[in-house]
Design an enzyme around this catalytic site. Structure first.
Site, PDB file in Angstrom:
ATOM      1  N   HIS A  95       0.849  -1.197   0.000  1.00 55.46           N
ATOM      2  CA  HIS A  95       0.000   0.000   0.000  1.00 55.46           C
ATOM      3  C   HIS A  95       0.880   1.241   0.000  1.00 55.46           C
ATOM      4  CE1 HIS A  95      -2.921   3.021   1.257  1.00 55.46           C
ATOM      5  NE2 HIS A  95      -3.869   2.177   0.886  1.00 55.46           N
ATOM      6  N   GLU A 166      -3.955   1.818  -7.246  1.00 55.39           N
ATOM      7  CA  GLU A 166      -4.318   2.949  -6.393  1.00 55.39           C
ATOM      8  C   GLU A 166      -3.417   4.132  -6.736  1.00 55.39           C
ATOM      9  OE1 GLU A 166      -3.380   2.440  -2.270  1.00 55.39           O
ATOM     10  OE2 GLU A 166      -1.344   1.874  -2.780  1.00 55.39           O
TER      11      GLU A 166
END
Length: 249
Positions: A95, A166
């Protein structure tokens, strides 16, 4: 196997009462035939509580982080066997917040990815570019580097995993890639994996993360290579999260 997934990343939010109420509300509101696999990823200390609150089988629990060793003197860390003890199905790796704030590089992310797979859970590999990288035309270069970093273990490394695109510039900013922008990158990722293993590329689950909400989810999920979403802030509101899930149908 390619499937529809909506995952809620709660990040470092909630205390025990809020977490308990949130998961109960989500489960109650998903009172329909859901076309998607729904996952929630609470702060690690609340994983057991969330797991114990789940009653209907409509939702699975996941983890936001893992350390790539089975055991040892790694103060404060959690291993894949520990997460598996509490029925975690999905684990985020790579992430952007882990890359940015904890300086996790490609090699370390790859170790996490394979550690999760080796223990029978599904890694969710997060990839994406910063605004500067996008403006300088480096989006595909950056994403290729992030994707290919995990491929050293062989041609079947992308089997039974999820990749989440993302764009860093869209996380928590209220900005969202247009459906067409997101589709272009999702197709690029699928084509890139196809160069390694065509079968795995066809069955790869690709989801979008970056200010997904109930207003943009339907258009994003209608794209041919977008199989769902990794939802941040909106997943902390049960009604908003379930509205996003409904957009899969």
């Amino acid at each position: 196997m390619r499937q529809k997934i909506v995952a809620g990343n709660w990040k470092m939010n909630g205390q025990i009462q809020q977490v308990t109420e949130l998961v109960s509300q989500i489960e109650e509101l998903i009172g329909f035939d859901c076309a998607a696999q729904v996952a929630v990823m609470p702060p690690s200390i609340y994983i057991p509580k969330v797991r114990d609150c789940l009653r209907t089988g409509k939702i699975v629990v996941g983890a936001q982080n893992v350390y790539p060793k089975d055991y040892g003197a790694y103060t404060g860390e959690l291993s894949a066997p520990m997460l598996k003890d509490f029925d975690c199905r999905y684990v985020l790796v790579g992430h952007s917040e882990r890359r940015q704030f904890f300086h996790e590089d490609e090699n370390f992310v790859a170790q996490k990815f394979h550690h999760v797979k080796d223990h029978g859970m599904i890694p969710v590999l997060c990839v994406g570019e910063t605004l500067s990288e996008r403006e300088n035309g480096k989006t595909e270069q950056v994403i290729a580097q992030q994707v290919l970093a995990v491929s050293a273990k062989g041609k079947d490394c992308f089997r039974d995993c999820v990749v989440a695109y993302e764009p860093v510039w869209a996380i928590g900013t209220g900005k969202t890639a247009t459906p067409e922008q997101a589709q272009k990158i999702h197709q690029f990722i699928r084509d890139l994996v196809g160069e390694i293993n065509d079968s795995d590329a066809k069955h790869l689950t690709l989801i979008y993360g970056g200010s997904v909400n109930e207003n943009n989810a339907k258009a994003l999920f209608s794209m041919p290579d977008i199989d769902g979403g990794l939802v941040g802030g909106a997943s902390l509101n049960a009604k908003q999260f379930v509205e996003i899930v409904k957009c899969i149908n």
